[in-house]
Write a protein that holds these residues in place. Structure first.
Motif, mmCIF file in Angstrom:
data_model
loop_
_atom_site.group_PDB
_atom_site.id
_atom_site.type_symbol
_atom_site.label_atom_id
_atom_site.label_comp_id
_atom_site.label_asym_id
_atom_site.label_seq_id
_atom_site.Cartn_x
_atom_site.Cartn_y
_atom_site.Cartn_z
ATOM 1 N N VAL A 272 49.596 76.042 10.656
ATOM 2 C CA VAL A 272 48.510 76.149 11.646
ATOM 3 C C VAL A 272 47.285 75.316 11.277
ATOM 4 O O VAL A 272 46.322 75.276 12.052
ATOM 5 N N LYS A 273 47.302 74.655 10.131
ATOM 6 C CA LYS A 273 46.152 73.847 9.724
ATOM 7 C C LYS A 273 45.836 72.798 10.761
ATOM 8 O O LYS A 273 46.727 72.120 11.271
ATOM 9 N N GLY A 274 44.557 72.693 11.089
ATOM 10 C CA GLY A 274 44.123 71.714 12.067
ATOM 11 C C GLY A 274 44.205 72.197 13.502
ATOM 12 O O GLY A 274 43.692 71.538 14.411
ATOM 13 N N ARG A 275 44.848 73.352 13.713
ATOM 14 C CA ARG A 275 44.980 73.893 15.072
ATOM 15 C C ARG A 275 44.277 75.236 15.230
ATOM 16 O O ARG A 275 43.740 75.534 16.294
ATOM 17 N N PHE A 276 44.274 76.055 14.180
ATOM 18 C CA PHE A 276 43.662 77.381 14.235
ATOM 19 C C PHE A 276 42.386 77.388 13.397
ATOM 20 O O PHE A 276 42.307 76.704 12.369
ATOM 21 N N THR A 277 41.400 78.190 13.837
ATOM 22 C CA THR A 277 40.152 78.329 13.096
ATOM 23 C C THR A 277 39.771 79.801 13.012
ATOM 24 O O THR A 277 39.654 80.469 14.040
#
Length: 124
Positions: free
Chosen positions: A64-69
């Motif tokens: 999910v890195k770069g897509r979820f915060t």
């Protein structure tokens, strides 16, 4: 009695976005070590993102890195997860967790308190 309540799940098409929220209550003191997890029926619960509210550090699963915060609003005692560029493989029940014995952990066993979850469904 500690209570976590997730909201914001829903059905979206691939490439869409959702924002999940987790409202907390019942703490005697602030818990800054919180996280989001997800689970598909028949599979183990997996860590998605974790937050150390004291240091401001955040941790993410590679998928999910770069897509979820992940973010915390300590004043409102809420934890959020912004999900962008969603993929069908993100479909799962998403759970909020708090009071990690190891802050920033993505392992479910490290967390004490859990919500009941909110469903995310992503279609092509």
């Amino acid at each position: 009695q500690v209570h976590l309540a997730e909201s914001g799940g829903g059905s979206v098409q691939a490439g869409g976005s959702l924002k999940l929220s987790c409202a907390t209550s019942g703490y005697d003191e602030d818990s800054y070590c919180m996280g989001w997890f997800r689970q598909i029926p028949g599979k183990q619960r997996e860590g998605v993102a974790a937050s150390d509210g004291m240091s401001g550090r955040t941790y993410y699963a590679d998928s999910v890195k770069g897509r979820f915060t992940i973010s915390q609003d300590k004043g409102k005692r809420t934890l959020s997860l912004q999900l962008n560029n969603l993929k069908p493989e993100d479909t799962a029940m998403y759970y909020c967790a708090a009071d990690a014995s190891r802050c920033g952990s993505l392992w479910p066993v490290d967390y004490t308190y859990w919500g009941l979850g909110t469903q995310v469904a992503v279609s092509l």
